[in-house]
Motif scaffolding. Structure first.
Motif, mmCIF file in Angstrom:
data_model
loop_
_atom_site.group_PDB
_atom_site.id
_atom_site.type_symbol
_atom_site.label_atom_id
_atom_site.label_comp_id
_atom_site.label_asym_id
_atom_site.label_seq_id
_atom_site.Cartn_x
_atom_site.Cartn_y
_atom_site.Cartn_z
ATOM 1 N N ARG A 153 0.856 -1.178 0.000
ATOM 2 C CA ARG A 153 0.000 0.000 0.000
ATOM 3 C C ARG A 153 0.895 1.231 0.000
ATOM 4 N NH1 ARG A 153 -5.660 0.856 1.987
ATOM 5 N NH2 ARG A 153 -5.966 3.108 2.174
ATOM 6 N N GLU A 155 0.887 5.379 0.172
ATOM 7 C CA GLU A 155 0.022 6.488 0.584
ATOM 8 C C GLU A 155 0.793 7.795 0.534
ATOM 9 O OE1 GLU A 155 -3.023 4.881 3.852
ATOM 10 O OE2 GLU A 155 -0.918 4.415 4.348
ATOM 11 N N SER A 160 -4.254 6.754 -1.860
ATOM 12 C CA SER A 160 -3.691 5.419 -1.643
ATOM 13 C C SER A 160 -3.793 4.545 -2.886
ATOM 14 C CB SER A 160 -4.395 4.731 -0.477
ATOM 15 O OG SER A 160 -5.792 4.689 -0.688
ATOM 16 N N VAL A 162 -2.915 0.423 -3.840
ATOM 17 C CA VAL A 162 -2.566 -0.895 -3.315
ATOM 18 C C VAL A 162 -2.236 -1.811 -4.483
ATOM 19 C CG1 VAL A 162 -3.413 -2.933 -2.093
ATOM 20 C CG2 VAL A 162 -3.897 -0.654 -1.200
ATOM 21 N N ALA A 177 -6.144 -3.237 1.317
ATOM 22 C CA ALA A 177 -6.762 -2.446 0.264
ATOM 23 C C ALA A 177 -8.001 -1.685 0.716
ATOM 24 C CB ALA A 177 -7.123 -3.345 -0.916
ATOM 25 N N CYS A 180 -9.133 1.952 -0.598
ATOM 26 C CA CYS A 180 -8.055 2.577 -1.363
ATOM 27 C C CYS A 180 -8.623 3.289 -2.598
ATOM 28 C CB CYS A 180 -7.007 1.545 -1.769
ATOM 29 S SG CYS A 180 -7.584 0.272 -2.910
ATOM 30 N N ASP A 181 -7.864 4.253 -3.086
ATOM 31 C CA ASP A 181 -8.265 4.944 -4.315
ATOM 32 C C ASP A 181 -8.095 4.058 -5.541
ATOM 33 O OD1 ASP A 181 -8.851 7.858 -3.539
ATOM 34 O OD2 ASP A 181 -6.942 7.481 -2.536
ATOM 35 N N ALA A 215 -12.701 -0.589 -2.728
ATOM 36 C CA ALA A 215 -11.782 0.216 -3.531
ATOM 37 C C ALA A 215 -12.587 1.130 -4.454
ATOM 38 C CB ALA A 215 -10.876 -0.688 -4.358
#
Length: 256
Positions: A153, A155, A160, A162, A177, A180-181, A215
């Motif tokens: 990951r 950041e 973020s 992953v 995850a 996460c973006d 996600a």
């Protein structure tokens, strides 16, 4: 790219050997002047140099020691020490336990062990390992691939990314995850699901992991040669309602 974002550049996404125009797994993560080479699969070193020289890297991160994720570390060693590069200091290298000796074993061709530590400042990964590299925070989790293997990951500024590395579906990856973006997840073929003990995600598994982790976006990579990228994207999309893309070689994705 603003200070609130960083980028993922696909150096290659082929498996288990390079295709014409597509090296094996390798990515460049860049943001706020920080550059990390993530996985060094066969052929990725050449593509890396379109964007950054070895002596301009802030770190290298390796998910596991299968050749399609790590083989270009061998040529990077020669590039760093014996060509036109002059390192101010060894390049920080984060990788699975035993990575330094594995490299040295291959590179040594005489009575003296090859000095891999002259090229790479090695730090072994462990479950929950965390490192600060420039503007980026790197967190690693051990995942399920039958050998020591890790997911990552990244950041920065609240954003973020992953990366699954290679792994069967597992709670460690889903947890890493969470929200996460971008989830960059392998999407191997149906044979991955048929194995007695799976060690890969299928495209459907990738969609499931992205959904379960909440996600925002899924990028499928490491697509089996039995599938087209379009088939992998369609299969993942059937399980995940968010945006799904393919990690085409040379593609650049903004995180955030």
């Amino acid at each position: 790219m603003t200070s609130e974002t960083f980028s993922l550049t696909v150096l290659g996404s082929a498996t288990p050997y390079p295709s014409p125009g597509n090296p094996c797994s390798g990515y460049l993560v860049s943001g706020a002047g920080t550059r990390v080479w993530v996985d060094a699969g066969t052929g990725t070193l050449g593509e890396l140099q379109r964007h950054v020289r070895l002596d301009e890297l802030d770190a290298i991160w390796i998910s596991h020691m299968h050749a399609d994720h790590s083989a270009d570390l061998l040529t990077a060693y020669y590039g760093a020490l014996y060509a036109d590069i002059r390192l101010a200091a060894p390049i920080p290298l984060y990788g699975p336990p035993g990575i330094a000796d594995r490299l040295a074993h291959y590179l040594t061709n005489g009575p003296a062990r090859s000095p891999v530590e002259s090229a790479f400042a090695v730090e072994e990964l462990r479950d929950g390992h965390q490192a600060r590299v420039g503007a980026l925070t790197l967190t690693s989790r051990a995942v399920s691939h039958g050998i020591p293997a890790f997911a990552l990951r990244v950041e920065a500024a609240g954003r973020s990314l992953v990366y699954s590395g290679d792994t069967a579906p597992c709670t460690a990856l889903t947890s890493l995850a969470e929200a996460c973006d971008v989830l960059l997840c392998e999407a191997d073929g149906a044979e991955a699901a048929d194995a007695a003990e799976p060690v890969h995600h299928t495209p459907e598994n990738a969609g499931d992991t992205a959904r379960d982790a909440r996600a925002e976006r899924l990028i499928v990579t490491h697509v089996a040669r039995s599938l087209t990228p379009e088939q992998a994207v369609a299969s993942a999309s059937a399980r995940f309602g968010g945006s799904v893309d393919y990690a085409a070689p040379g593609a650049v994705f903004t995180v955030g």
